[in-house]
Design an enzyme around this catalytic site. Sequence first.
Site, PDB file in Angstrom:
ATOM      1  N   HIS A 125       0.809  -1.220   0.000  1.00  0.00           N
ATOM      2  CA  HIS A 125       0.000   0.000   0.000  1.00  0.00           C
ATOM      3  C   HIS A 125       0.847   1.277   0.000  1.00  0.00           C
ATOM      4  O   HIS A 125       0.757   2.077  -0.934  1.00  0.00           O
ATOM      5  CB  HIS A 125      -1.026  -0.045   1.133  1.00  0.00           C
ATOM      6  CG  HIS A 125      -1.723   1.252   1.371  1.00  0.00           C
ATOM      7  ND1 HIS A 125      -2.539   1.836   0.409  1.00  0.00           N
ATOM      8  CD2 HIS A 125      -1.721   2.104   2.428  1.00  0.00           C
ATOM      9  CE1 HIS A 125      -3.000   2.989   0.891  1.00  0.00           C
ATOM     10  NE2 HIS A 125      -2.518   3.173   2.104  1.00  0.00           N
ATOM     11  N   GLU A 142       0.169   5.901  12.605  1.00  0.00           N
ATOM     12  CA  GLU A 142      -1.111   5.377  13.066  1.00  0.00           C
ATOM     13  C   GLU A 142      -1.017   3.884  13.396  1.00  0.00           C
ATOM     14  O   GLU A 142      -1.602   3.427  14.366  1.00  0.00           O
ATOM     15  CB  GLU A 142      -2.179   5.620  12.008  1.00  0.00           C
ATOM     16  CG  GLU A 142      -3.564   5.377  12.563  1.00  0.00           C
ATOM     17  CD  GLU A 142      -4.669   5.817  11.623  1.00  0.00           C
ATOM     18  OE1 GLU A 142      -4.347   6.381  10.550  1.00  0.00           O
ATOM     19  OE2 GLU A 142      -5.835   5.592  11.960  1.00  0.00           O
ATOM     20  N   ASP A 143      -0.325   3.129  12.567  1.00  0.00           N
ATOM     21  CA  ASP A 143      -0.397   1.668  12.680  1.00  0.00           C
ATOM     22  C   ASP A 143       0.803   1.002  13.338  1.00  0.00           C
ATOM     23  O   ASP A 143       0.812  -0.205  13.528  1.00  0.00           O
ATOM     24  CB  ASP A 143      -0.566   1.039  11.280  1.00  0.00           C
ATOM     25  CG  ASP A 143      -1.830   1.516  10.602  1.00  0.00           C
ATOM     26  OD1 ASP A 143      -2.723   1.999  11.326  1.00  0.00           O
ATOM     27  OD2 ASP A 143      -1.922   1.415   9.367  1.00  0.00           O
ATOM     28  N   ASP A 200     -18.886  16.319 -25.759  1.00  0.00           N
ATOM     29  CA  ASP A 200     -17.475  16.016 -25.486  1.00  0.00           C
ATOM     30  C   ASP A 200     -17.259  14.545 -25.140  1.00  0.00           C
ATOM     31  O   ASP A 200     -16.299  14.181 -24.470  1.00  0.00           O
ATOM     32  CB  ASP A 200     -16.914  16.922 -24.382  1.00  0.00           C
ATOM     33  CG  ASP A 200     -17.691  16.802 -23.088  1.00  0.00           C
ATOM     34  OD1 ASP A 200     -18.764  16.162 -23.081  1.00  0.00           O
ATOM     35  OD2 ASP A 200     -17.223  17.347 -22.070  1.00  0.00           O
TER      36      ASP A 200
END
Length: 485
Positions: A49, A77-78, A259
Amino acid sequence: MNQITIESLINLIKTYNPDAIPQVKKAYELANHLHKDQYRQSGEPYIIHPLSVAYILAEMHADCDTLCAGLLHDTLEDTNIKKEEIEELFNKNVATLVDGVTKLAKMNFSSKQEQNLANTRKIITSITEDVRIIIIKLADRLHNMRTLEYKSSFKQKENSLETIEIFVPLAYYIGAYRIKSELEDLSLRYLKPDAYKGLEEQKRVIEEESKDCLQEMLYKIQILLNDRNIPNEIKVRTKNIYGIYKRLEQGNKLHDIHDLLALKIMVDEVENCYRTLGIIHMLYNPINHRFKDYICERNRKTNMYQSLHTTVFGPDERIVQTQIRTFDMDKTASFGLTAYWDIKKGEARYTMQKELTNKFQFFKSLTEINNIFTDNYDFVNQVKTELFTNNVYAYTPSGIIIELPLGSTIIDYAYKIDPENAHNMVDAYVNDEPVAFDYEIKNKDRIKIVTSKLSPGPTEEWQTTAKTIYAKTKIKSHIESRKIV
Ligand code: MN
């Protein structure tokens, strides 16, 4: 999509900023170590990730600090690492960026809980501190949306809705069209799966049917440009699925979308944009009212997009839009503010923040709203109604395009075009018909404001009728200044 590895990331960075490689490797090793026992819902190691986020950032030619922060964005955070340690190992910038991204945990526009409101305000105003925080967050969201299939169907819908409500407008406001349209399509895929699949198929058919026609046009235009020694590159593009969906929802028929099919023509300099326009009109009949000049200063879009648009009848009477711009304009058109990394190189960070402050309307409105509201609920509500809704486009009598939030009235328009004279407004005309000041502006309205020195000036009613915080504030301070006198 191919799996991103540290090697592919390094190879990409090598093409534009080889000096960054040692730091990026160091950030990768730290992130890899910290996330080593973690896995994504897909079963892959977690490091995939942050690697993918850094890769998306590298595609925008992000600077070294941003790349490192992208790799480390989930570590605070993790994992057990502290902000101070990141600062020691890298520098203050990287630490602040990672911390900023971490704090933007979750924005929730529909929640009325104080905690959520405060958080939402934080994510929105963080753009004023360092826009790179928002860019990393956009890359993070893009990769999460690309891999949404592994989440529960509830999470898929929830994330998609949040993406449409918050991240798509943010991408639009910084002009990052490429990210914006990918986020839109990914969201629609989960929000309206049937509609999405149907349109995906229809789009495929149209692309197939129109292939020869577009190739023929491309070829003919290219020959004439080459004859005149105009350096060029031409690409075929079809509207994104979400864009088509929106038009159909507004009651348009598929074949009326002007378009739907476009040729993007890039040339070396501004003067050659206009020469190219001449060549196209020479070859194909233009639909006259479909011509737009977003290059000239007065028509400039608020998110800095620049291009000439002209829609023509191509071979087989097929309607094709052509977009003509310079190579640099195209970078800005695809990547918005983030194109500065490439165009302005070393000065990018400074120029990005400066341009954001001076030129991007979004930022100005945001600062105004932030200064006015102390209450988090009022702040979030105003941002939502003013900035995170669709816009309408009106014209001044001389053809300048004015962009306003949906629901804006004559009063908002008057203050936007000329705040000083707006106080003296006595009459207003829309498409030559007189209208009241609370008239709600519609797309393509041509609006004329009549002012008079004899005007009694704005009233409290004007303040209520105005929708934008800009007009409201101007009116309020004018009324107050009158009271003092
Ligand atoms: Mn993340």
